[in-house]
Design an enzyme around this catalytic site. Structure first.
Site, PDB file in Angstrom:
ATOM      1  N   GLU A 140      -0.162  -8.535 -10.241  1.00  0.00           N
ATOM      2  CA  GLU A 140      -1.451  -7.880 -10.493  1.00  0.00           C
ATOM      3  C   GLU A 140      -1.710  -6.720  -9.536  1.00  0.00           C
ATOM      4  O   GLU A 140      -2.667  -6.732  -8.762  1.00  0.00           O
ATOM      5  CB  GLU A 140      -2.540  -8.945 -10.330  1.00  0.00           C
ATOM      6  CG  GLU A 140      -3.889  -8.575 -10.831  1.00  0.00           C
ATOM      7  CD  GLU A 140      -4.847  -9.736 -10.604  1.00  0.00           C
ATOM      8  OE1 GLU A 140      -5.425 -10.178 -11.598  1.00  0.00           O
ATOM      9  OE2 GLU A 140      -5.004 -10.196  -9.465  1.00  0.00           O
ATOM     10  N   PRO A 141      -0.848  -5.732  -9.568  1.00  0.00           N
ATOM     11  CA  PRO A 141      -0.991  -4.651  -8.590  1.00  0.00           C
ATOM     12  C   PRO A 141      -2.012  -3.598  -9.004  1.00  0.00           C
ATOM     13  O   PRO A 141      -2.240  -3.375 -10.196  1.00  0.00           O
ATOM     14  CB  PRO A 141       0.414  -4.031  -8.574  1.00  0.00           C
ATOM     15  CG  PRO A 141       0.975  -4.331  -9.921  1.00  0.00           C
ATOM     16  CD  PRO A 141       0.275  -5.527 -10.475  1.00  0.00           C
TER      17      PRO A 141
ATOM     18  N   ARG B  17      -2.719  -0.618  -6.253  1.00  0.00           N
ATOM     19  CA  ARG B  17      -2.146   0.451  -5.439  1.00  0.00           C
ATOM     20  C   ARG B  17      -0.706   0.804  -5.820  1.00  0.00           C
ATOM     21  O   ARG B  17      -0.353   1.966  -5.942  1.00  0.00           O
ATOM     22  CB  ARG B  17      -2.176  -0.004  -3.964  1.00  0.00           C
ATOM     23  CG  ARG B  17      -1.642   0.989  -2.968  1.00  0.00           C
ATOM     24  CD  ARG B  17      -1.514   0.348  -1.576  1.00  0.00           C
ATOM     25  NE  ARG B  17      -2.651  -0.488  -1.234  1.00  0.00           N
ATOM     26  CZ  ARG B  17      -3.786  -0.030  -0.739  1.00  0.00           C
ATOM     27  NH1 ARG B  17      -3.924   1.239  -0.500  1.00  0.00           N
ATOM     28  NH2 ARG B  17      -4.792  -0.840  -0.467  1.00  0.00           N
TER      29      ARG B  17
ATOM     30  N   TYR C  88     -11.131   2.737   6.435  1.00  0.00           N
ATOM     31  CA  TYR C  88     -10.062   1.899   6.996  1.00  0.00           C
ATOM     32  C   TYR C  88      -9.253   2.594   8.086  1.00  0.00           C
ATOM     33  O   TYR C  88      -8.320   1.998   8.626  1.00  0.00           O
ATOM     34  CB  TYR C  88      -9.050   1.516   5.898  1.00  0.00           C
ATOM     35  CG  TYR C  88      -9.615   0.964   4.619  1.00  0.00           C
ATOM     36  CD1 TYR C  88     -10.436  -0.166   4.627  1.00  0.00           C
ATOM     37  CD2 TYR C  88      -9.295   1.543   3.395  1.00  0.00           C
ATOM     38  CE1 TYR C  88     -10.922  -0.679   3.435  1.00  0.00           C
ATOM     39  CE2 TYR C  88      -9.772   1.025   2.204  1.00  0.00           C
ATOM     40  CZ  TYR C  88     -10.589  -0.082   2.231  1.00  0.00           C
ATOM     41  OH  TYR C  88     -11.059  -0.588   1.051  1.00  0.00           O
TER      42      TYR C  88
ATOM     43  N   CYS D 283     -22.818  15.734   5.950  1.00  0.00           N
ATOM     44  CA  CYS D 283     -23.666  15.722   7.127  1.00  0.00           C
ATOM     45  C   CYS D 283     -23.491  14.377   7.815  1.00  0.00           C
ATOM     46  O   CYS D 283     -24.365  13.524   7.749  1.00  0.00           O
ATOM     47  CB  CYS D 283     -25.093  15.908   6.682  1.00  0.00           C
ATOM     48  SG  CYS D 283     -25.933  17.092   7.662  1.00  0.00           S
ATOM     49  N   GLU D 284     -22.331  14.188   8.398  1.00  0.00           N
ATOM     50  CA  GLU D 284     -22.022  12.940   9.091  1.00  0.00           C
ATOM     51  C   GLU D 284     -20.743  13.193   9.879  1.00  0.00           C
ATOM     52  O   GLU D 284     -19.735  13.608   9.315  1.00  0.00           O
ATOM     53  CB  GLU D 284     -21.832  11.809   8.066  1.00  0.00           C
ATOM     54  CG  GLU D 284     -21.424  10.522   8.701  1.00  0.00           C
ATOM     55  CD  GLU D 284     -21.976   9.278   8.009  1.00  0.00           C
ATOM     56  OE1 GLU D 284     -22.909   9.373   7.188  1.00  0.00           O
ATOM     57  OE2 GLU D 284     -21.462   8.198   8.312  1.00  0.00           O
TER      58      GLU D 284
ATOM     59  N   TYR E 223      -7.619   3.827  -5.005  1.00  0.00           N
ATOM     60  CA  TYR E 223      -8.812   3.754  -4.149  1.00  0.00           C
ATOM     61  C   TYR E 223      -9.233   5.143  -3.679  1.00  0.00           C
ATOM     62  O   TYR E 223      -9.729   5.314  -2.579  1.00  0.00           O
ATOM     63  CB  TYR E 223      -8.583   2.777  -2.982  1.00  0.00           C
ATOM     64  CG  TYR E 223      -8.112   1.430  -3.484  1.00  0.00           C
ATOM     65  CD1 TYR E 223      -8.992   0.587  -4.155  1.00  0.00           C
ATOM     66  CD2 TYR E 223      -6.776   1.024  -3.359  1.00  0.00           C
ATOM     67  CE1 TYR E 223      -8.565  -0.630  -4.671  1.00  0.00           C
ATOM     68  CE2 TYR E 223      -6.337  -0.185  -3.874  1.00  0.00           C
ATOM     69  CZ  TYR E 223      -7.240  -1.009  -4.523  1.00  0.00           C
ATOM     70  OH  TYR E 223      -6.819  -2.201  -5.044  1.00  0.00           O
TER      71      TYR E 223
END
Ligand SMILES: *Cc1c(COP(=O)(O)O)cnc(C)c1O
Length: 417
Positions: A264-265, A267, A307, A338-339, A374
């Site tokens: 069940e991949p 990535r 991550y 703005c971070e 992702y």
């Protein structure tokens, strides 16, 4: 110029990239279907490949999966709808709903369409049992250990909210409601090292023997990693398959029934197929650092900030130059948000991590590689920036598979005022 790179994405020629930038503007996601197909073929020994669509849920990507006989995992009502629109039929275990909770609208849909449910909590079994006796179910087992490239992607063990801890309790509830237990599933995390993946084989075998009932499927879950860094190695799919196939054979003889082996991949199938193209707007020097500011942020690609993930970065200079003559600088690639954490070259701790990059100027382009998994599916509208377009290269042509969201569309959810 497009640099070096062990990136086997043959469509990334200067000519193609310039064409894409002109036609679709930046920032932009681009996927190569050939790479997805190549990855699917690597897993063909498994009886069933099931795509964890949360990694890249565009319906056109799902349609590729369907064309190549890949089944689909859905984790929300939205993902069930995506699968249906992409052409997956809700029978023959084509779509499996995996979750740890069952919301009312999801419960209604899975019952109506008889979609098998991979239950990650006891409550789900109660709900299903009351409403739909005989419903096909899987048990998602928490094998009491986990793995993953980051603590946030570990989905097994005491610290994980995922899966069912008390396996035999789940079995007795399934019996009580006469639910139809069709499979056992273990998924311990994303980007898991191979040693931990092998532990899953053992755990599956033990649980199935403890169950001592006929089942149709066992699922190895996903978690297969891909090379992100130049020194990273490809996973040995063949060895992995062999271990699982041994488990399958053992269970077929012990439980005395035919069993199909699923993988069940997410990535593994899509990660290497995608890139993010962004434009350089400013090159800022502070006392010790050079910040390369681009027009994509962590609202688009979240993995580095979430991550500390590493993605290969290459440069496409606006004007053709001899790349060998361009000096290498220690650059920090940053987005427009703005971070201050809006950085693509960053450590897990949040500390910036300068990278060797050929010198760039405003108007040049940055390409962030291996963003097929992702990437887009984790994007948000943070800072009120619209979703960016997705383009697919398939059958020798580039095609828009998601247009750029307009600001009006984004705001329409809040109107009228
Ligand atoms: C996320 C997820 C996967 C896929 O994980 P990858 O690391 O992308 O392969 C598989 N199964 C389940 C249940 C998941 O939640």
């Amino acid at each position: 110029m497009q640099e070096k790179l062990n990136i086997s994405n043959k469509i990334l020629t200067r000519k193609n990239l310039i064409y894409l930038i002109k036609k679709y503007k930046t920032p932009l996601w681009v996927y190569n279907a050939n790479i997805i197909i190549k990855q699917i073929k690597k897993l063909k020994q498994f009886d069933i490949i099931r795509f964890a669509q949360k990694s890249c849920s565009n319906i056109h990507i799902l349609r590729i999966m369907k064309d190549y006989n890949v089944k689909i995992d859905a984790v929300s009502l939205g993902e069930i709808k995506r699968a249906l629109i992409a052409g997956f039929k809700p029978y023959n275990n084509n779509i499996v709903f995996t979750s740890d909770i069952l919301e009312k609208n999801v419960l209604k849909e899975v019952v109506k369409k008889n979609i098998p449910v991979n239950a990650g909590s006891i409550e789900m079994l109660h709900q299903l049992g009351k409403m739909s006796p005989g419903h096909p179910v899987w048990i998602r087992i928490n094998p009491r250990f986990g793995g993953g490239h980051h603590i946030k992607t570990n989905t097994g063990g005491d610290q994980s909210k995922h899966g069912i801890w008390d396996f035999m309790q789940a079995v007795s509830i399934i019996e009580k409601y006469h639910l139809n237990l069709i499979g056992l599933h273990i998924h311990i995390g994303s980007g898991v090292n191979i040693k931990n993946l092998y532990r899953v084989c053992e755990s599956m075998k033990n649980h199935a023997i403890q169950l001592n009932k006929k089942i149709q499927f066992i699922s190895a879950g996903g978690g297969l990693s891909i090379p992100y860094k130049p020194q990273d190695k490809e996973i040995h799919v063949n060895d992995y398959f062999k271990k699982w196939n041994n488990v399958k054979k053992k269970l077929i003889s012990t439980l005395n029934c035919p069993i199909k082996l699923e993988i069940e991949p997410g990535r593994f199938l899509v990660g290497q197929s995608g890139i993010l193209i962004a434009k350089v707007h400013s090159v800022k020097k502070t006392q010790t650092n050079i910040f390369i500011l681009i027009n994509a942020g962590f609202n688009d690609l979240m993995r580095p900030v979430l991550y500390g993930s590493y993605h290969e970065i290459t440069v496409l200079h606006k004007n053709i130059t001899d790349i060998k003559k361009i000096p290498i600088i220690r650059g920090i690639v940053a987005g427009p948000l703005c971070e201050s954490g809006d950085i693509f070259t960053i450590q897990e701790t949040g500390i910036i991590l300068p990278r060797n990059i050929p010198e760039v100027q405003p108007g040049d382009y940055i390409i962030i590689h291996n963003t097929g998994a992702y990437g887009s599916s984790m994007s948000s509208n943070y800072n009120s920036r619209p979703f960016i377009p997705e383009v697919l290269y398939e059958k020798k042509t580039f095609r828009l598979i998601r247009r750029r969201q307009t600001i009006e569309e984004m705001l329409s959810l809040e109107l009228p005022i």
